[in-house]
Design an enzyme around this catalytic site. Sequence first.
Site, PDB file in Angstrom:
ATOM      1  N   TYR A   1       9.673  57.893  -1.203  1.00 22.40           N
ATOM      2  CA  TYR A   1       8.822  56.939  -0.485  1.00 22.40           C
ATOM      3  C   TYR A   1       7.349  57.288  -0.647  1.00 22.40           C
ATOM      4  O   TYR A   1       6.958  58.460  -0.615  1.00 22.40           O
ATOM      5  CB  TYR A   1       9.179  56.925   1.008  1.00 22.40           C
ATOM      6  CG  TYR A   1       8.276  55.986   1.806  1.00 22.40           C
ATOM      7  CD1 TYR A   1       8.568  54.634   1.892  1.00 22.40           C
ATOM      8  CD2 TYR A   1       7.120  56.452   2.430  1.00 22.40           C
ATOM      9  CE1 TYR A   1       7.740  53.764   2.593  1.00 22.40           C
ATOM     10  CE2 TYR A   1       6.283  55.594   3.123  1.00 22.40           C
ATOM     11  CZ  TYR A   1       6.596  54.251   3.205  1.00 22.40           C
ATOM     12  OH  TYR A   1       5.779  53.398   3.884  1.00 22.40           O
TER      13      TYR A   1
ATOM     14  N   SER B   1      -6.980   8.691   0.590  1.00 24.35           N
ATOM     15  CA  SER B   1      -8.283   9.283   0.277  1.00 24.35           C
ATOM     16  C   SER B   1      -9.266   8.864   1.365  1.00 24.35           C
ATOM     17  O   SER B   1      -9.168   7.769   1.902  1.00 24.35           O
ATOM     18  CB  SER B   1      -8.745   8.777  -1.088  1.00 24.35           C
ATOM     19  OG  SER B   1     -10.156   8.808  -1.171  1.00 24.35           O
TER      20      SER B   1
ATOM     21  N   SER C   1       1.264  48.222   9.991  1.00 25.00           N
ATOM     22  CA  SER C   1       1.961  47.112   9.328  1.00 25.00           C
ATOM     23  C   SER C   1       2.553  46.149  10.343  1.00 25.00           C
ATOM     24  O   SER C   1       3.299  45.241   9.978  1.00 25.00           O
ATOM     25  CB  SER C   1       3.064  47.671   8.424  1.00 25.00           C
ATOM     26  OG  SER C   1       3.911  48.542   9.150  1.00 25.00           O
TER      27      SER C   1
ATOM     28  N   GLN D   1       4.575  49.970   1.549  1.00 24.88           N
ATOM     29  CA  GLN D   1       4.382  49.098   2.707  1.00 24.88           C
ATOM     30  C   GLN D   1       3.861  47.717   2.264  1.00 24.88           C
ATOM     31  O   GLN D   1       4.018  46.737   2.970  1.00 24.88           O
ATOM     32  CB  GLN D   1       3.384  49.756   3.677  1.00 24.88           C
ATOM     33  CG  GLN D   1       3.081  48.938   4.914  1.00 24.88           C
ATOM     34  CD  GLN D   1       2.397  49.755   5.992  1.00 24.88           C
ATOM     35  OE1 GLN D   1       3.030  50.585   6.634  1.00 24.88           O
ATOM     36  NE2 GLN D   1       1.114  49.554   6.182  1.00 24.88           N
TER      37      GLN D   1
ATOM     38  N   ASN E   1      11.785  55.898   6.727  1.00 26.75           N
ATOM     39  CA  ASN E   1      11.944  55.506   5.324  1.00 26.75           C
ATOM     40  C   ASN E   1      13.268  54.787   5.071  1.00 26.75           C
ATOM     41  O   ASN E   1      13.312  53.762   4.396  1.00 26.75           O
ATOM     42  CB  ASN E   1      11.824  56.739   4.414  1.00 26.75           C
ATOM     43  CG  ASN E   1      10.451  57.374   4.514  1.00 26.75           C
ATOM     44  OD1 ASN E   1       9.548  56.788   5.127  1.00 26.75           O
ATOM     45  ND2 ASN E   1      10.280  58.549   3.940  1.00 26.75           N
TER      46      ASN E   1
ATOM     47  N   THR F   1      10.275  13.651 -25.458  1.00 28.73           N
ATOM     48  CA  THR F   1       9.940  14.993 -25.953  1.00 28.73           C
ATOM     49  C   THR F   1       8.459  14.911 -26.307  1.00 28.73           C
ATOM     50  O   THR F   1       7.987  13.838 -26.713  1.00 28.73           O
ATOM     51  CB  THR F   1      10.748  15.395 -27.204  1.00 28.73           C
ATOM     52  OG1 THR F   1      10.455  14.471 -28.249  1.00 28.73           O
ATOM     53  CG2 THR F   1      12.253  15.398 -26.951  1.00 28.73           C
TER      54      THR F   1
ATOM     55  N   ASN G   1      -1.849   9.209  -2.617  1.00 24.97           N
ATOM     56  CA  ASN G   1      -1.777  10.414  -3.435  1.00 24.97           C
ATOM     57  C   ASN G   1      -0.488  11.212  -3.195  1.00 24.97           C
ATOM     58  O   ASN G   1      -0.042  11.334  -2.056  1.00 24.97           O
ATOM     59  CB  ASN G   1      -2.974  11.322  -3.128  1.00 24.97           C
ATOM     60  CG  ASN G   1      -4.293  10.677  -3.505  1.00 24.97           C
ATOM     61  OD1 ASN G   1      -4.352   9.884  -4.435  1.00 24.97           O
ATOM     62  ND2 ASN G   1      -5.333  10.995  -2.759  1.00 24.97           N
TER      63      ASN G   1
ATOM     64  N   LYS H   1       6.247  44.125   1.832  1.00 22.61           N
ATOM     65  CA  LYS H   1       6.676  43.097   2.783  1.00 22.61           C
ATOM     66  C   LYS H   1       5.842  41.827   2.751  1.00 22.61           C
ATOM     67  O   LYS H   1       6.378  40.725   2.706  1.00 22.61           O
ATOM     68  CB  LYS H   1       6.715  43.685   4.204  1.00 22.61           C
ATOM     69  CG  LYS H   1       7.961  44.555   4.403  1.00 22.61           C
ATOM     70  CD  LYS H   1       7.935  45.316   5.683  1.00 22.61           C
ATOM     71  CE  LYS H   1       7.061  46.534   5.633  1.00 22.61           C
ATOM     72  NZ  LYS H   1       7.386  47.506   4.559  1.00 22.61           N
TER      73      LYS H   1
ATOM     74  N   GLU I   1       1.862  17.810  -5.399  1.00 24.25           N
ATOM     75  CA  GLU I   1       0.774  18.620  -5.958  1.00 24.25           C
ATOM     76  C   GLU I   1       0.728  20.002  -5.295  1.00 24.25           C
ATOM     77  O   GLU I   1       0.527  21.021  -5.953  1.00 24.25           O
ATOM     78  CB  GLU I   1      -0.569  17.916  -5.763  1.00 24.25           C
ATOM     79  CG  GLU I   1      -0.721  16.691  -6.649  1.00 24.25           C
ATOM     80  CD  GLU I   1      -1.916  15.829  -6.246  1.00 24.25           C
ATOM     81  OE1 GLU I   1      -2.952  16.378  -5.874  1.00 24.25           O
ATOM     82  OE2 GLU I   1      -1.770  14.593  -6.292  1.00 24.25           O
TER      83      GLU I   1
HETATM   84  N1  ARG Z   1       5.474  50.719   7.832  1.00 29.73           N
HETATM   85  C1  ARG Z   1       6.102  51.537   6.850  1.00 29.73           C
HETATM   86  C2  ARG Z   1       6.462  50.700   5.622  1.00 29.73           C
HETATM   87  O1  ARG Z   1       6.494  49.509   5.746  1.00 29.73           O
HETATM   88  C3  ARG Z   1       7.345  52.143   7.422  1.00 29.73           C
HETATM   89  C4  ARG Z   1       7.762  53.398   6.792  1.00 29.73           C
HETATM   90  C5  ARG Z   1       6.850  54.506   7.167  1.00 29.73           C
HETATM   91  N2  ARG Z   1       7.232  55.724   6.538  1.00 29.73           N
HETATM   92  C6  ARG Z   1       6.366  56.735   6.378  1.00 29.73           C
HETATM   93  N3  ARG Z   1       6.819  57.786   5.768  1.00 29.73           N
HETATM   94  N4  ARG Z   1       5.108  56.639   6.770  1.00 29.73           N
HETATM   95  O2  ARG Z   1       6.678  51.178   4.565  1.00 29.73           O
END
Ligand code: ARG
Length: 462
Positions: free
Chosen positions: A317, A277, A23, A322, A110, A155, A285, A325, A290
Amino acid sequence: MAQLWKGRFKKELAAQTNDFNSSITFDSRMFEEDIKGSIAHVSMLGACNIIEKSESEKIAEELEKILSDIKSGALNIDMTAEDIHTFIEGELTNRLGKTGKRLHTARSRNDQVALDIRLTLRKEISEIEEKIKELIGVICGKAEDNKSTIMPGYTHLQRAQPITFAHHLMAYAAMLCRDLDRLSDVKKRMNVCPLGCCALAGTTYPIDRNMTAELLEFDSISLNSLDGVSDRDFCIELACALSIIMVHLSRFSEEIIMWCSWEFKFVELDDAFSTGSSIMPQKKNPDIAELVRGKSGRVFGDLTALLTVMKGIALAYNKDMQEDKEAVFDAVDTVKMCLTAFTPMIDTMTVLKENMRNAAAKGFINATDCADYLVGKGLPFRDAYKATGELVALCIDKGLTLETLPLKEYKKICDLFDEGVYEAITLEKCVADRLSAGGPGAESIEVQLAAAREKINKANNG
Ligand code: ARG
């Protein structure tokens, strides 16, 4: 870069697995929050005698150095690391050896990631709040200049009753004020510290969760460790608040787009905020508006993604999380980008007051006021409404307006009419007489301006 969890594995991770699992491309933006969280954590470990005070201080000091090295460019984040937590801890251990390895005592990634996202979004919300306040300020300024600019209120996109452009603009200020309230509410619920929930079941070490929470300026700690590590409601709530902001910006954009058209010509955008354009030389434009309208779709998509990711995962978890994000950061970035382009576009647009007034003078938008005039003469509203409807039909037949229809024609339909009707249906009077609270009358606009300004001038929008 080596994983943090190597111990029980005999084989290296397949390259594809690492790419898929990693990630770091999107969580590296949390490097500062990750380090600040670690500094608070390690200070608490020292204060609670879970690790030696001297080691805690050494780790905190080195983390500060890592932070400034990343900021200065002296240290590059290794994009082969599994995530930002792995990278920072790995770098710390490279620098401090055995001492660095003590940082992760009484912690899990976590609770660490749950903390980092909260810290990151808390900061992002404050930035978005500032941008919204700026837009409200610009809207108030434009409204101030257009308190007596008469335009048709609509309206069904049909001309309905006369209002002022100030009144129309202040409707958007009202929406954006609610957006500020929503963000502040989201921030309140987000401001709960999950650190110390550890993997899912807390820890056997004598940690002081309130201490880390205080160091990181949280209002409280999460009361259930399973919930603390697996709650992403705050991402969903934020994406929802951001989606509503985008609904508002998108509606405003739609109106700007219409108002710029030759059919309306109510406003003209500054050259710096319009595009041409490649083939039609005459075109100007409203691309910014837009794009803002179009980007609302992305943010709604982010909200849907978050809801869908979260809806089926058992406690606590799971790696699905993941996915939170990219979605929530995209929503944040999109809203910030839209506000950055939108606010100066509004600020610099020219209001074509004459055209607004001309549009208001057609379409019988003073018909309600004509009926109200008869009510003033003692006729019940429903009869007055019917008589005015007949007058409108007559005007359409004769190619006239209520202002130009001769009095004798008025009298044919209702003999309560006299010369005074012409004064009663001037657009200026129609607007000025709408004295009801919240209406377009001058006093109401002052109340609306004062409320919006009070909101944006509050240091803390709490
Ligand atoms: N990159 C992970 C996430 O964004 C971090 C947490 C990882 N935890 C685990 N138990 N693998 O969720």
